[in-house]
Write a protein that holds these residues in place. Structure first.
Motif, short mmCIF file in Angstrom:
data_model
loop_
_atom_site.label_atom_id
_atom_site.label_comp_id
_atom_site.label_asym_id
_atom_site.label_seq_id
_atom_site.Cartn_x
_atom_site.Cartn_y
_atom_site.Cartn_z
N ARG A 4 -7.37 -0.09 -8.75
CA ARG A 4 -6.92 1.14 -8.67
C ARG A 4 -6.74 1.90 -10.19
O ARG A 4 -6.86 2.74 -10.31
N SER A 11 -10.96 8.96 -12.91
CA SER A 11 -10.47 10.27 -12.60
C SER A 11 -9.69 11.20 -13.40
O SER A 11 -10.01 12.35 -13.61
N THR A 83 2.75 16.18 -10.53
CA THR A 83 1.97 16.24 -9.35
C THR A 83 2.40 15.32 -8.11
O THR A 83 3.34 14.58 -8.25
N GLU A 84 1.57 15.77 -7.03
CA GLU A 84 2.08 15.03 -5.80
C GLU A 84 2.34 13.43 -6.00
O GLU A 84 1.27 12.98 -6.63
N LYS A 85 2.79 13.00 -5.49
CA LYS A 85 3.21 11.35 -5.33
C LYS A 85 2.40 10.87 -4.60
O LYS A 85 2.34 10.97 -3.28
N ARG A 86 1.28 9.93 -5.07
CA ARG A 86 0.27 9.32 -4.15
C ARG A 86 0.16 7.91 -4.68
O ARG A 86 0.42 7.59 -5.78
N ASP A 87 -0.35 6.93 -3.84
CA ASP A 87 -0.74 5.61 -4.22
C ASP A 87 -1.56 5.45 -5.31
O ASP A 87 -1.61 4.59 -6.08
N VAL A 88 -2.56 6.52 -5.45
CA VAL A 88 -3.56 6.23 -6.59
C VAL A 88 -3.19 6.76 -7.89
O VAL A 88 -4.03 6.83 -8.82
N VAL A 89 -2.04 7.45 -8.11
CA VAL A 89 -1.42 8.22 -9.17
C VAL A 89 -0.52 7.37 -10.09
O VAL A 89 0.48 6.74 -9.39
N ASP A 90 -0.93 6.94 -11.15
CA ASP A 90 -0.17 5.89 -12.08
C ASP A 90 0.34 7.03 -12.99
O ASP A 90 -0.29 7.45 -13.96
N ASN A 91 1.58 7.19 -13.07
CA ASN A 91 2.31 8.05 -13.98
C ASN A 91 3.52 7.10 -14.71
O ASN A 91 4.51 7.73 -15.10
#
Length: 138
Positions: A4, A11, A83-91
């Motif tokens: 991930r 990305s 941005t939108e919280k999604r499983d693939v986003v590491d912030n």
């Protein structure tokens, strides 16, 4: 197998590369104006004191000084976007830098440059973790 974090980094680099031409430093640009840089150096920083606005500001100021290094074609300094919280986003990081170079040799010059060494000396006490992704265009 792609992890991930690898997918996220790729990305993020792709998105940044798509917009980097707007941030080119005119006199440092050696190729065509609309040409993307060949090597991207993306660094993610986690602050020791994540609630300290002063520490974040000091790190950001230090990173921005790296733009003066002659082989840096473009620079983008950022913080996590809302941005939108999604499983693939590491912030989970606090500050990032994306530096663009014409080639590996340019990035090598940057690594040993006095301004980069001064940045590490001046700012390394601010971060607890650093992750670097270097990509070369194919």
């Amino acid at each position: 197998m792609t992890t991930r974090r690898t997918f996220l980094a790729g990305s993020a680099l792709m998105g940044a590369a798509m917009s980097v031409s707007a941030h080119n430093h005119g006199d440092k640009h050696h190729g065509k104006k609309d040409e993307l840089p060949r090597l991207l150096h993306h660094v993610f920083f986690w602050l020791k004191n994540p609630d300290s606005e002063a520490d974040r500001a000091a790190l950001i100021a230090g990173i921005k000084e790296l733009a003066a290094i002659e082989t840096v074609r473009a620079i983008h300094v950022g913080i996590p976007a809302s941005t939108e919280k999604r499983d693939v986003v590491d912030n989970s990081y606090h500050v990032s830098e994306l530096l663009c170079f014409d080639d590996v040799e340019g990035q090598n010059v940057y690594q040993v440059h006095a301004l980069h060494e001064a940045f590490v000396e001046k700012c390394s006490h601010l971060w607890s973790k650093v992750v670097v992704y270097d990509t070369l265009a194919v």
